[in-house]
Each structure stands twice: as structure tokens, then as C-alpha cells.
Scaffold this active site. Structure first.
Site, PDB file in Angstrom:
ATOM      1  N   SER A 253      -2.400   1.666   3.846  1.00 19.25           N
ATOM      2  CA  SER A 253      -1.453   0.975   2.989  1.00 19.25           C
ATOM      3  C   SER A 253      -1.326   1.701   1.664  1.00 19.25           C
ATOM      4  O   SER A 253      -2.200   2.457   1.256  1.00 19.25           O
ATOM      5  CB  SER A 253      -1.874  -0.478   2.763  1.00 19.25           C
ATOM      6  OG  SER A 253      -2.558  -0.595   1.539  1.00 19.25           O
ATOM      7  N   LYS A 254      -0.211   1.433   1.039  1.00 23.67           N
ATOM      8  CA  LYS A 254       0.096   2.052  -0.237  1.00 23.67           C
ATOM      9  C   LYS A 254      -0.916   1.615  -1.304  1.00 23.67           C
ATOM     10  O   LYS A 254      -1.245   2.352  -2.211  1.00 23.67           O
ATOM     11  CB  LYS A 254       1.502   1.590  -0.617  1.00 23.67           C
ATOM     12  CG  LYS A 254       2.209   2.431  -1.615  1.00 23.67           C
ATOM     13  CD  LYS A 254       2.610   3.757  -1.049  1.00 23.67           C
ATOM     14  CE  LYS A 254       2.769   4.729  -2.191  1.00 23.67           C
ATOM     15  NZ  LYS A 254       2.619   6.097  -1.824  1.00 23.67           N
ATOM     16  N   ARG A 255      -1.366   0.377  -1.143  1.00 24.72           N
ATOM     17  CA  ARG A 255      -2.261  -0.175  -2.162  1.00 24.72           C
ATOM     18  C   ARG A 255      -3.619   0.515  -2.186  1.00 24.72           C
ATOM     19  O   ARG A 255      -4.193   0.744  -3.222  1.00 24.72           O
ATOM     20  CB  ARG A 255      -2.467  -1.670  -1.936  1.00 24.72           C
ATOM     21  CG  ARG A 255      -1.541  -2.505  -2.784  1.00 24.72           C
ATOM     22  CD  ARG A 255      -1.691  -3.938  -2.400  1.00 24.72           C
ATOM     23  NE  ARG A 255      -1.391  -4.093  -0.988  1.00 24.72           N
ATOM     24  CZ  ARG A 255      -0.443  -4.881  -0.505  1.00 24.72           C
ATOM     25  NH1 ARG A 255       0.256  -5.613  -1.309  1.00 24.72           N
ATOM     26  NH2 ARG A 255      -0.201  -4.961   0.771  1.00 24.72           N
ATOM     27  N   GLU A 272       8.020   9.590   1.815  1.00 28.49           N
ATOM     28  CA  GLU A 272       7.044  10.555   1.295  1.00 28.49           C
ATOM     29  C   GLU A 272       6.845  11.706   2.289  1.00 28.49           C
ATOM     30  O   GLU A 272       6.629  12.845   1.896  1.00 28.49           O
ATOM     31  CB  GLU A 272       5.673   9.882   1.080  1.00 28.49           C
ATOM     32  CG  GLU A 272       5.608   8.994  -0.121  1.00 28.49           C
ATOM     33  CD  GLU A 272       4.274   8.240  -0.205  1.00 28.49           C
ATOM     34  OE1 GLU A 272       3.915   7.833  -1.309  1.00 28.49           O
ATOM     35  OE2 GLU A 272       3.597   8.049   0.834  1.00 28.49           O
TER      36      GLU A 272
END
Ligand code: GLU
Length: 498
Positions: A253-255, A272
């Protein structure tokens, strides 16, 4: 059975690479069976909807070559395909459930729920709801409603027994109903929760296979109960495994953005990957080989070849990681196969993004040499910077060598400059023949090698660069001669310095 499958994202932000993975498998299955692939937008959690997310999502899917047969932009026989536009349908079926004793109106206020939660938690009950309105007397319900109290509609979960979720990858997954709560189906604003909307839509859109993330398996028993209550035939459920972060701790995840062993940031958003210089076909090939295997020990294949042998049932239910290092290798393979003109066109946007004004035709001579060196299209920027920027000349000492001492170097570079200024035609063969001869005449070992190495440095002024003759062709006669002139001047000065 006609295969009808759907990809049902919520427009809450960027397109996650894991969503592309889910969409790809779903789409491939439709193509394999000449079925339909449907794009449905699950936007009933309106607080989470992000403006522009839908367009971004659709652009992303199209970039990957995933085209839908029915969807919010193109319509179709079972539309609308955006859930907020289908509210009356969910309301109708939520009330049907109430009228038939499968669901009930719950008038609990936010304060009431907060208190309830505290009391329940104290008893170790994490359900958050004590079912207080489940058997509320009808006249009291009518009175509250008449007085305008808002309510939600909750499902009457069976209090005992089991719910069995048949999952294509895992077989029957059995849940004890006592563990399950009376889920909300319709919120007080009239919009459904995911649970009601997904069941109603999958039914009315005639979905044959539901492909979705494993995080939905825990609430699948509610979905099973809803199908039972409605008396509808269930679809085939396929809960896809979770994609873990490279560390294996938690999902990708991005987090929790992690770093690879190489020190690079782990890519998570689909865009990305594209900005990092990966090709569409390489990325698709890469993703399809995660959790499913082409077989025959083949890592590289076309999407058509994969579709021809793809089966949802062959997906492994085990959690997966994206093998990022393999992507670089695969991308390099795809780059090698690109014709020069296609590669020039592909690298041009990356050079432009670096601030350079690109003449694609001028890049052509360099492309065969580039194609074997690039892992990502972005690598081209470092290789080709010399075309757009003239780096400072290396110290004169660096264009000499033990086999090319200063006097020989001065003679050789002077000859080379004069040759470059006049040679006809200015082409690969002439450059190769002429500069080889100049090198052989001026090095102490009579070999061109030491001189040509210094020539490359003088022309590109980069330690890492494409080969010499191609670089000179791309740079053009005038600029190549000018750069050699700089070297001649520096060597002359070196000769004058005692
Ligand atoms: N909107 C849900 C999600 O984004 C879809 C799950 C499903 O495919 O049913 O996770």
C-alpha cells in the site's frame, strides 16, 4: 453459461497496481470465454469519492489495454453502471427484504450506537450492535417513522447455523452465523452499503463470476444470506489473494511505502510504473505471471498467448508479492525487441520530461545500441543527456593515456577534428574508417582502441554513454567538431604548461 464478469472500483483516488492485476485477470477471463467485461463504479460511500478519480481510473485501465464492454461511459443493457445512479433499485430491494421479514429498520442514533459499542466492547463483543431494533414492535416502528426519525435497514442475520461461501480457489469456506452481525444494508441517506449494492448489481447485471480481493471474504457469508433471502442464484466467487509489500509485512500500500533492497522506493500506483519507464506489454506480462503461471517455464509471453490458456481456477490462493526485480529484466527484454523508430518514440517523452527538446529522428542512430542497454525507458535520460547538455570538458589529463601521451593526443584530436569537419559523407562507415586510422597512427601500440575510448569521453563527456560513432551521428557534425575543438585547445594548453 455466458461469462459476465466485472471490475468494480470505488473512485477514491489513484489506480493501485493490485487493482490493475485484479482487472487484468477478470478481463482475461471474459476474453477467454468470449464473455463480457463490465466496468461498474462503486461510489456509494460518497464521502470517499475523489473528483477526477473516475477519469484517472478509466485512463489507467485503457493504458493497460483493458477495454470494457459495458460501463459508465459507454452504457450497456444493464445500466446505469454507476451505483449512485441506481439508488431507487437498492431502496426497492431493501424494503422488499423488510416486507418479507429478512431485514428491519433500525433507528439507533449515533449517540446510541457509541454507547452500545462501549458496553459491547466491555463484554468482548466487537460487533458494534446489540440488535435492539431487530424485534421492535411494529407500532413503535411506525410511530418513530411517522415522527420523522431517520433509520437504516439492517439484515436479520440468522442467529445460529452456518453460512457456506463456495470459493473457486478455496472450496467451501464455512462461517458460524453467531459470529456475524446484523449488517447495515441501506444507510439513512438512502444509499446502500457495499453489501446490498454488490448483491443487487451482480444479480441484475447477470454477473457469472465475482472476482474481488480477499478482504471481502469475511463478509461474503452476508452476501450468501442475501442471495438466499432474495431467492437468486449465486455467482461463482473468486477471492483473489492479497498482494503483500516486498517485506512481507502487510499488504502493498501507498501508506506503508517500503524500499527495495536496491534502495529504490516500491512502486504502488499504476501511474508510478508508467512514469518509471516500464512498457505496457512488459507490465502486463509481469502482472499476469503473479499468482498465476503461464507454464512451460516461460516467463515471457504475449497477452494473447496468456488469454488462450488462462483460467481463474488456476490462480493460487496464497498471498503474493510482486517480484520487482523481474520486472526490470522483463522490461529490458521487451525494449530489445523494439524497432529503433518505436524505441525513439518511446523514450522521447522521458527526455522531454527531463526538460529536453527532442528530435526523434536524430535519436534513431542511437537506438540499436540503446535497446540492449536499457532496463527502463527512464534510463535513456542518463545515457543521452550529452545530446542536450554539453558537460564541462574533462581535465585534459583524462583524454590522454599511457598509450596516448599528450603529444600523440594533441595530434590525434587535431586530426580527428579536421576530419570530422570535412569528411563526406558524414556517416558511420566513414567515421569508423577515418577515426580508426587516426588512432592507429597516434597511439604508442599502433592500436585505435585507447584513442577511441578517449574520443568517446571527449564527445559525450559522460562515463556511461552510448558507443562513439552512433553518438557522433546523433550529435551531428558541427557539434561533434566543436566538442573536439575544446579538447584540442585544452591539449594545446597542456603542452604549453611547463
Ligand atoms: N468497490 C469494491 C472495491 O473497490 C469492489 C469489490 C468487488 O469487486 O466486489 O474493493
Amino acid at each position: 453459461m455466458t461469462v459476465r464478469v466485472r471490475f468494480a472500483p470505488s473512485p477514491t483516488g489513484y489506480l493501485h497496481i493490485g487493482s490493475v492485476w485484479t482487472a487484468l485477470f477478470t478481463w482475461m477471463y471474459a476474453r477467454r470465454h468470449n464473455g463480457q467485461f463490465i466496468l461498474r463504479i462503486e461510489d456509494t460511500d460518497t464521502r470517499r469519492t475523489v473528483p477526477g478519480a473516475l477519469e484517472n481510473l478509466m485512463d489507467g485501465l485503457r493504458w493497460f489495454g483493458i477495454e470494457w464492454d459495458e460501463g459508465p461511459d459507454i452504457g450497456g443493457p444493464y445500466g446505469p453502471y454507476t451505483q449512485t445512479e441506481r439508488a431507487p433499485l437498492y431502496q426497492q430491494w431493501a424494503h422488499w427484504l423488510v416486507d418479507n421479514g429478512y431485514a428491519y429498520k433500525c433507528f439507533a442514533t449515533a449517540e446510541e450506537l457509541a454507547e452500545m459499542r462501549v458496553l459491547l466492547e466491555a463484554r468482548g463483543d466487537h460487533s458494534g450492535y446489540d440488535r435492539r431494533y431487530r424485534d421492535y414492535p411494529p407500532e413503535k416502528v411506525a410511530a418513530l417513522e411517522a415522527a420523522g426519525h431517520p433509520y437504516v435497514i439492517r439484515f436479520k442475520m440468522p442467529l445460529d447455523g452456518t453460512s457456506v461461501v463456495p470459493d473457486l480457489l478455496r472450496g467451501d469456506v464455512v462461517f458460524e452465523n453467531v459470529q456475524l452481525t446484523d449488517f447495515v444494508l441501506l444507510k439513512s441517506n438512502g444509499l446502500p452499503t457495499y453489501h446490498l449494492a454488490v448483491v443487487v448489481d451482480d444479480h441484475f447485471m447477470k454477473i457469472s463470476h465475482v472476482t474481488r480481493g480477499i478482504e471481502w471474504l469475511s463478509t461474503a457469508p452476508l452476501h450468501v444470506q442475501l442471495y438466499k433471502a432474495f431467492g437468486w442464484e449465486m455467482p461463482v466467487w473468486v477471492h483473489l489473494p492479497v498482494i503483500l509489500s516486498p517485506s512481507g509485512r502487510g499488504k502493498l500500500s501507498k501508506r506503508t511505502q517500503a524500499f527495495l533492497d536496491s534502495g529504490e522506493k516500491v512502486l504502488v500506483r499504476a501511474d508510478e510504473f508508467t512514469r518509471a519507464g516500464y512498457l505496457r506489454d512488459a507490465l502486463v506480462n509481469f502482472l499476469v505471471n503473479v499468482g498465476w503461471s503461464f507454464g512451460d517455464d516461460r516467463e515471457k509471453f504475449t497477452i494473447e498467448e496468456a488469454i488462450a490458456r488462462f483460467d481463474l481456477a488456476a490462480i493460487s490462493p496464497a498471498p503474493v508479492k510482486l517480484p520487482y526485480a523481474k520486472l526490470d529484466w522483463l522490461n529490458g527484454q521487451y525494449i530489445q525487441e523494439m524497432p529503433p523508430a518505436a524505441l525513439a518514440k518511446a523514450v522521447a517523452p522521458f527526455l522531454a520530461a527531463a526538460g529536453y527538446t527532442v528530435d526523434t529522428a536524430a535519436l534513431l542512430p542511437l537506438m540499436p545500441a540503446m535497446s540492449v542497454r536499457l532496463k527502463r525507458l527512464t534510463d535513456a535520460v542518463d545515457f543521452l543527456r550529452f545530446l542536450y547538455e554539453k558537460a564541462p570538458l574533462p581535465p585534459a589529463g583524462e583524454v590522454t593515456d599511457k598509450r596516448l601521451p599528450p603529444a600523440g593526443a594533441l595530434a590525434a584530436f587535431t586530426a580527428a577534428r579536421n576530419f570530422v569537419q570535412t569528411v563526406q559523407p558524414y556517416d558511420y562507415d566513414q567515421l569508423q574508417a577515418g577515426l580508426n586510422a587516426i588512432g592507429e597512427a597516434n597511439t604508442t601500440n599502433g592500436k585505435a582502441g585507447p584513442f577511441l575510448g578517449k574520443m568517446r569521453l571527449a564527445i559525450t563527456r559522460q562515463q556511461v554513454s552510448p558507443p562513439l560513432f552512433e553518438s557522433m551521428l546523433a550529435l551531428g557534425r558541427a557539434e561533434s567538431a566543436a566538442r573536439l575543438d575544446d579538447v584540442v585547445i585544452a591539449l594545446e594548453q597542456l603542452a604549453l604548461t611547463p
